[in-house]
Write an enzyme that holds these catalytic residues in place. Structure first.
Site, PDB file in Angstrom:
ATOM      1  N   GLY A 130      -3.695  -8.692   1.188  1.00  0.00           N
ATOM      2  CA  GLY A 130      -4.880  -8.822   2.009  1.00  0.00           C
ATOM      3  C   GLY A 130      -5.112  -7.688   2.999  1.00  0.00           C
ATOM      4  N   ALA A 174      -0.778  -2.874  -2.001  1.00  0.00           N
ATOM      5  CA  ALA A 174      -1.104  -2.097  -3.186  1.00  0.00           C
ATOM      6  C   ALA A 174      -2.526  -1.537  -3.089  1.00  0.00           C
ATOM      7  CB  ALA A 174      -0.945  -2.944  -4.451  1.00  0.00           C
ATOM      8  N   THR A 175      -3.515  -2.421  -3.263  1.00  0.00           N
ATOM      9  CA  THR A 175      -4.882  -1.915  -3.372  1.00  0.00           C
ATOM     10  C   THR A 175      -5.372  -1.197  -2.123  1.00  0.00           C
ATOM     11  OG1 THR A 175      -5.679  -4.116  -2.781  1.00  0.00           O
ATOM     12  CG2 THR A 175      -5.662  -3.564  -5.098  1.00  0.00           C
ATOM     13  N   GLY A 217      -6.195  -8.204  -2.455  1.00  0.00           N
ATOM     14  CA  GLY A 217      -7.271  -7.267  -2.702  1.00  0.00           C
ATOM     15  C   GLY A 217      -8.516  -7.465  -1.864  1.00  0.00           C
ATOM     16  N   LYS A 239       9.923 -10.191  -7.499  1.00  0.00           N
ATOM     17  CA  LYS A 239       8.864 -10.681  -6.620  1.00  0.00           C
ATOM     18  C   LYS A 239       8.160 -11.786  -7.382  1.00  0.00           C
ATOM     19  CE  LYS A 239       4.476  -9.720  -4.530  1.00  0.00           C
ATOM     20  NZ  LYS A 239       3.261  -8.906  -4.611  1.00  0.00           N
TER      21      LYS A 239
END
Lengths: 257, 257, 257, 257
Positions: free
Chosen positions: B186, B207-208, B159, B98
């Site tokens: 996002g 992720a976050t 994030g 990635k």
């Protein structure tokens, strides 16, 4: 983690997706949609009860083992709606009713003055009343105060597929009204249903978004997952929004720099 | 109806949710999130590979039986990113990466000029390149033309939790680029993920939104369902939007009027 | 309070509305739009310079006493754009150019890689370069760094009338880039232009929103007022947004209760 | 082109911006805002009439030569509102009233059931009634049917600065109700006011957006221009929205290719 029962108007339900039968092309499609959606409750218009019986919708719903929630779709006055609810109670031997009192056929918007009047009469008559209403918090309070079992605000006009036009208004209702808040009308797709749950709704009721999709069964499955997803996301406590980035990776302890 | 495998950069995946490990509080939480999410792929920053190894993230990912996708998070130039990708290939014995080339730590926005340069070099070097990019269709074309295996546009800054700021731009990319389009960065909640899929994305990477939610495992489950829901809704053919209501019940054959 | 001059690429302008001539039906309409808009600058495509001259657009602009800003509309590569700019300089004896390098005729989106290349060449060649670009902050930084005199991000695709699709991105650019930021492309109506100014833009450039409105002159007047309104609102310091009401009347000292 | 008189409740007005005095810091600031805004009408809360008189607001309004529109801000029931309107009529010798019946101090939302009741009583009593209401089309019809002189729907809660939360609902009202529709409450900045006019409103009423801005006079000027801009844009017939670009320059007759 995914088992989740909730109380709705005296019933213990396992699904937070309520299905409408309006717009469905056949009893067979309805049966398939019920199965895919995982719903416990299907609402049926009593003003076309004859047609429904003829077309086999009612038998299909009953064969699916889900509960029938009669509605007063098409009623324009409190008087019409009360009469229709009473006929439904006798015909279906049920104590609940989805109360709709609409202003006209073009917009199908609720007439909140007639609605509050009808709700009060039906509560006095022993019904568990589930009113289809606008996204007006103050009207929601009235419906609560006259004894309704839930409030069911619209996202946008019935069948419009415009989703939730005013999330802020829905959030205000969910934040204050202690009754179940069921988003009813206007949803078009899965993200709309997830958003309704994220705003704090207890459940979602939809019909045409499923029944008039190109592939109704697949959309029923999508809505089942979307409602679960939105509910879980609400409970999981989302990250706050921030106008700038927040690194997902720590910036200390990096190799190579 | 719900089984659905798809090809992504030479792998056959069953899930359309890719997970990032950034922001996770412990290896145990990561393991639980992987399990709940149903993901097949977890991306790991190679610039903190030492830290990851120390903290046990890599072993946790490997123990979960999912594939590791190394990323070049934190790289600021094509040169840094190419070097990091090459180190990753050696360390993890994998051919994919990635590719992130960011402009600064405050916004974490992609630097598309450096990105296209790095992508070209890595493709020439035999990598399967999955570039994190902006929502610019023309840049997406370039990435395709230099031989990338997918394009991974952002919804909003990493994030930020702002969701998809420009659905129109994402829709343009999905409508034209024949490669897998993976919404990357996002997203904040389940409805964001569902929307990404409804716009035509092949998958979602986040992720976050999961790792920093109050209850990460529950949010992982929410995202799993949301991605499935959005994908099914996309395939099911949603109803059109209309500015006025469309009755869900027939207006002929009514009883009582 | 309303007089307001600003410096733009070496000119002192009194209006923050720049007008494009594209799409206009006649020289007479253009003259009327220039007058109503109050603009100081009109941009003209050099690739149809012959047509413009024939149709009398250039004479109409010059007769109006406003400055002509040549643009490179229709150019697809840095090379084409540089050549077109040089021809414009000779033909119009001007040092500035609105630099457009588009990727294709269907989207008219900027090709930012070619754009940065062309900008660099033209700055080196002594031009004051005003580049039409995407809403990507990192590209805006590059354009600044190579010496452009302004950055001109799109709100949405040229002529789409979709307004500002990503206000957050425009706000990021205005908050960081010290050059004039001119919102260029996509605006459809007055509120779009006001919003651009409220986000912090220095000016607005638009063509089809005026020239293809049903009543172009009236829309030119609307845009003039909207740009002034948005600029003043930006400077006036708007009230914060709050999720609940804030009484506009004091709740103490009331009579009658 | 910009002179434009309109009839509102028996008055011929030249401005489509109505100003509220709530939240203003002094009589001097109010005078300046009135002058900059160009308004013909200022509304004043009668429940703080004593305070207003003391603080010099009423004299300031009268000295400005604009008309005073008394309002019933703070009233919670039809009975309170009717009484307050009657006191206002005697005190100010005026036949009109901005009718507010709010549900609570936290949201300041209209109580539409009390509102319709009060409106009916006041019309019967000879008032020209201008009701502050929700964005519910069906309630707007009721207010029209009982004889109100206008309908004044909210954009969002009073003082929230959230703008128009549901443009679709406002558009429905403007499209059907033949009375003047005045957007009242919630506007925060110039683009909000322009949008209200573009949706078809006849005028805009606002208070805190001006009185509590950092620079009230400048915001008053901004709102004056924004209302004019939005009105002109509405009349000018905006270009349609399209998902792809539409070239503003002709693609035939180009030089250089």
């Amino acid at each position: 983690m995914t088992s989740d029962t909730w109380e709705f108007s005296g019933r213990n339900l396992t699904s937070r997706l309520l299905l409408g039968s309006g717009g469905v092309s056949s009893a067979a499609v309805l049966s398939a949609c019920i199965a895919e959606s995982g719903t416990d409750v299907v609402t049926v218009s009593m003003r076309r009860a004859g047609a429904s019986a003829t077309s086999g919708l009612l038998p299909a719903i009953q064969a699916a083992g889900v509960e029938v929630l009669p509605n007063t779709a098409g009623c324009r006055t409190a008087r019409e709606a009360v009469l229709t609810a009473q006929l439904a109670r006798e015909a279906l031997r049920t104590d609940w009713v989805k109360l709709e009192v609409i202003a006209d056929d073009r917009t199908l918007l609720p007439d909140v003055l007639e609605l509050v009047d009808a709700a009060e009469q039906l509560v006095d008559d022993g019904f568990r009343v589930l009113p289809y209403t606008t996204d007006d918090l103050v009207v929601a309070r009235r419906l609560r105060d006259v004894g309704c079992a839930a409030v069911m605000p619209l996202g946008s006009p019935i069948g419009s597929g415009l989703g939730i036009r005013n999330p802020h208004a829905i959030e205000l209702i969910c934040g204050e009204i202690e009754l179940p808040v069921v988003l009813d009308a206007g949803l078009g797709t899965a993200s709309d249903a997830a958003l309704a749950m994220e705003l704090g709704c207890s459940a979602v009721l939809l019909a045409t978004a499923v029944t008039r999709a190109e592939r109704p069964e697949l959309m029923a499955a999508a809505m089942r997952d979307a409602v679960r997803a939105g509910r879980a996301a609400h409970d999981a406590g989302r990250i706050p929004r921030s106008s700038l980035a927040r690194a997902s990776s720590p910036t200390t302890g990096m190799v190579g720099r």
